[in-house]
Enzyme design. Sequence first.
Site, PDB file in Angstrom:
ATOM      1  CG  LEU A 126      12.420   1.267  -4.159  1.00  0.00           C
ATOM      2  CD1 LEU A 126      12.290   1.244  -6.145  1.00  0.00           C
ATOM      3  CD2 LEU A 126      12.283   2.538  -3.880  1.00  0.00           C
ATOM      4  CB  CYS A 127       9.751  -4.004  -0.322  1.00  0.00           C
ATOM      5  SG  CYS A 127       8.835  -5.226   1.077  1.00  0.00           S
ATOM      6  N   GLY A 128       7.538  -1.996   0.488  1.00  0.00           N
ATOM      7  CA  GLY A 128       6.583  -1.979   1.753  1.00  0.00           C
ATOM      8  C   GLY A 128       6.727  -2.477   3.429  1.00  0.00           C
ATOM      9  CG  PHE A 129       7.610  -6.495   4.918  1.00  0.00           C
ATOM     10  CD1 PHE A 129       7.339  -6.707   5.297  1.00  0.00           C
ATOM     11  CD2 PHE A 129       7.235  -7.086   3.193  1.00  0.00           C
ATOM     12  CE1 PHE A 129       5.905  -7.106   5.501  1.00  0.00           C
ATOM     13  CE2 PHE A 129       6.345  -7.876   3.501  1.00  0.00           C
ATOM     14  CZ  PHE A 129       5.705  -7.817   4.270  1.00  0.00           C
ATOM     15  CB  THR A 130      11.324  -0.353   2.999  1.00  0.00           C
ATOM     16  OG1 THR A 130      11.531  -1.039   2.260  1.00  0.00           O
ATOM     17  CG2 THR A 130      12.985   0.004   2.751  1.00  0.00           C
TER      18      THR A 130
END
EC number: 1.11.1.24
Length: 171
Positions: free
Chosen positions: A42-46
């Site tokens: 659930l990360c912006g970098f996913t």
Amino acid sequence: MGNELLSTARIYTFKIPDAYNNVIDFDQFKNKVILIVNVASLCGFTPQYKELQLLYEKYHERGLEILGFPCNQFGNQEPLQEEEIVESCRRNFGVSFPIMKKTKVNIDCDGHESELYKYLKSEKPGEVGFKGVRWNFEKFIVNRKGEVVARFNSLITPLQLEGFIEQLLSE
């Protein structure tokens, strides 16, 4: 000289469970380039999963190994259980490289920390000497000799590492 050899060979002594609790013996990675990444769903970098998979498909046959270590230490961005993480990675990004058991990449309030990550951070301290992993999708690269040769923060995308990986694979 002896300590240097011990240090470079140490990566191959780790035995760590994957998401299905199968023990992965790092000895099998001798003479390979290893890209180790702490990951989260659930990360912006996913979306970096997609680029990691592209690198894996392109360079695995030449000796690149990629290991994803799910971590929930940054904003609780990895709430899924291990098998759900693997399924999500496969479904959303086509990931076929190994996903490991959830990992504490930094020491927590109970004193728990992955021995592998403790080792990686001691070999390659982060920016301005900060040893801790700062966020999800921080990357460590180990060369064919077992040396931790580089560490990249989350802002550096996997494809930005391609030239460096090619160079290491050619050595």
